[in-house]
Design a protein around this motif. Structure first.
Motif, PDB file in Angstrom:
ATOM      1  N   LEU A   1      -7.139  -6.320   1.379  1.00 56.94           N
ATOM      2  CA  LEU A   1      -7.901  -5.244   2.007  1.00 56.94           C
ATOM      3  C   LEU A   1      -8.158  -4.176   0.917  1.00 56.94           C
ATOM      4  CD1 LEU A   1      -8.603  -3.670   4.401  1.00 56.94           C
ATOM      5  CD2 LEU A   1      -6.143  -2.775   4.530  1.00 56.94           C
ATOM      6  N   VAL A   2      -9.375  -4.184   1.067  1.00 56.44           N
ATOM      7  CA  VAL A   2      -9.817  -3.116  -0.093  1.00 56.44           C
ATOM      8  C   VAL A   2     -10.250  -1.888   0.523  1.00 56.44           C
ATOM      9  CG1 VAL A   2     -11.607  -2.340  -1.883  1.00 56.44           C
ATOM     10  CG2 VAL A   2     -10.873  -4.635  -1.985  1.00 56.44           C
ATOM     11  N   ALA A   3      -9.174  -0.621   0.475  1.00 56.84           N
ATOM     12  CA  ALA A   3      -9.506   0.593   1.139  1.00 56.84           C
ATOM     13  C   ALA A   3     -10.554   1.349   0.402  1.00 56.84           C
ATOM     14  CB  ALA A   3      -8.286   1.251   1.251  1.00 56.84           C
TER      15      ALA A   3
ATOM     16  N   VAL B   1     -15.889   2.367  -7.725  1.00 58.80           N
ATOM     17  CA  VAL B   1     -14.993   1.266  -8.073  1.00 58.80           C
ATOM     18  C   VAL B   1     -14.970   0.243  -7.093  1.00 58.80           C
ATOM     19  CG1 VAL B   1     -12.738   0.439  -8.845  1.00 58.80           C
ATOM     20  CG2 VAL B   1     -13.541   2.664  -9.592  1.00 58.80           C
ATOM     21  N   GLY B   2     -14.789   0.698  -5.891  1.00 56.45           N
ATOM     22  CA  GLY B   2     -14.870  -0.547  -4.664  1.00 56.45           C
ATOM     23  C   GLY B   2     -16.049  -1.382  -4.519  1.00 56.45           C
TER      24      GLY B   2
ATOM     25  N   VAL C   1     -11.443  -8.005   2.471  1.00 59.60           N
ATOM     26  CA  VAL C   1     -11.946  -7.188   3.698  1.00 59.60           C
ATOM     27  C   VAL C   1     -12.027  -5.830   3.190  1.00 59.60           C
ATOM     28  CG1 VAL C   1     -11.454  -6.793   6.123  1.00 59.60           C
ATOM     29  CG2 VAL C   1     -10.962  -8.839   5.423  1.00 59.60           C
ATOM     30  N   GLY C   2     -13.190  -5.338   3.292  1.00 59.73           N
ATOM     31  CA  GLY C   2     -13.361  -3.845   2.921  1.00 59.73           C
ATOM     32  C   GLY C   2     -13.419  -3.018   3.965  1.00 59.73           C
TER      33      GLY C   2
ATOM     34  N   HIS D   1      -5.979   0.185  -3.005  1.00 66.34           N
ATOM     35  CA  HIS D   1      -6.298   1.438  -2.437  1.00 66.34           C
ATOM     36  C   HIS D   1      -7.184   2.088  -3.599  1.00 66.34           C
ATOM     37  CE1 HIS D   1      -5.557   5.600  -1.941  1.00 66.34           C
ATOM     38  NE2 HIS D   1      -4.364   5.875  -1.764  1.00 66.34           N
ATOM     39  N   GLN D   2      -8.577   2.206  -3.414  1.00 69.53           N
ATOM     40  CA  GLN D   2      -9.360   2.807  -4.183  1.00 69.53           C
ATOM     41  C   GLN D   2     -10.140   4.296  -3.422  1.00 69.53           C
ATOM     42  OE1 GLN D   2     -10.091   1.803  -7.408  1.00 69.53           O
ATOM     43  NE2 GLN D   2      -8.726   0.232  -7.049  1.00 69.53           N
TER      44      GLN D   2
END
Length: 294
Positions: A4-6, A12-13, A28-29, A60-61
């Motif tokens: 999971l990309v928050a 950066v994301g 999963v973003g 966590h970004q």
């Protein structure tokens, strides 16, 4: 690994997601905008989305930089991180990789490594920034496999340092960019990192031992050296050389991350600032820096 990309729509994301996929991860973003919108300040909404995704790891970004509102960004660091960590722990996530900063260290004369404590003092607004960083790092450390990436000043696409971004406007004398404060060509030392190099570190950090790592390039430098180079790359006037140095502005060392195999592709801002492929203008609806929070 299901990741999971928050903060998937941040500077950066956007670099991170394709790199994770290329490394074989299922990504999963989530972001405030996009196909999976969620407000990270809404604890119940975060709990629901993390439970639904059931990730193996969280990256966590999260930031709230588009409006240059320090209080808003601090709320994300403090409350947003709290909600994300609680939700991850509830579904059994052990590993989290979290974005922090490398300029929150205590004052000193030499570039800081990770053994240097965070600044225990400081005047506002720095005191609030460091308190937010301390809260973020403390919260993510509650998960057993927490990696904190202390990024240098981010430059490249989607950042304030890109052509057409907030720093270019400030150096050109745009009154609307005064929120940045003084960009001083003095002896205050900064460390930089390109967003692509930051994203590469985040991918690798999924396999790193828990702890904090400086993710910076190889050349900490005073403002009187790097600001003229940046101004030339941005085609705006360079500031006049001044004297003095903020005691906390000391830069950082990347020795620990390098020992695990990460190295910045842009080893110095000297070449990185002039890389127009890396510093292409961001002109469509992003405002002064397009990193954003979900």
């Amino acid at each position: 690994m299901r990741v999971l990309v928050a903060g998937a729509t941040g500077a950066v994301g956007r670099q991170l997601t394709p790199r994770l996929e290329a490394a074989g991860h299922e990504v999963v973003g989530v972001s405030r905008r996009g196909p999976r919108p969620v407000d990270v300040l809404d604890a119940e909404a975060v709990r629901r989305v993390v439970a639904r995704i059931a990730p193996d790891a969280v990256v966590h970004q999260l930031t709230d930089l588009a409006g240059a509102d320090g209080a808003a960004n601090n709320r994300v660091r403090v409350d947003g991180t709290r909600h994300l960590v609680d939700a991850a722990r509830a579904v059994g996530v052990r590993r989290i990789v979290a974005q922090s900063i490398s300029w929150a260290y205590a004052p000193g004369d030499a570039p800081a490594d990770e053994s240097v404590p965070l600044d225990p003092a400081g005047e506002p607004p720095r005191a609030g920034i460091v308190a937010g960083v301390r809260a973020l790092e403390s919260a993510v450390a509650e998960l057993p496999e927490a990696v904190v990436l202390r990024y240098g000043i981010l430059y490249g696409p989607g950042t304030w340092y890109a052509p057409g971004g907030a720093v270019a406007a400030a150096l050109a004398g745009d009154p609307a960019a005064r929120f940045l404060g003084s960009l001083a060509a003095d002896d205050s030392v900064s460390s930089f990192v390109h967003v692509a190099d930051a994203a590469e570190a985040a991918v690798r950090a999924l396999d790193w031992p828990p702890g904090a790592y400086n993710v910076v390039d190889d050349e900490p430098a005073p403002g009187h050296l790097w600001l003229p180079v940046l101004a030339s790359a941005l085609r705006v006037p360079a500031p006049v050389r001044t004297e003095g140095r903020a005691p906390w502005a000391r830069g950082a060392l990347n020795t620990r991350a390098r020992a695990l195999g990460w190295a910045p592709a842009r080893a110095s801002w000297r070449t990185g600032f002039g890389d127009q492929g890396a510093l292409r203008a961001v002109r469509s609806g992003s405002g002064p820096g397009s990193e954003d929070r979900p």
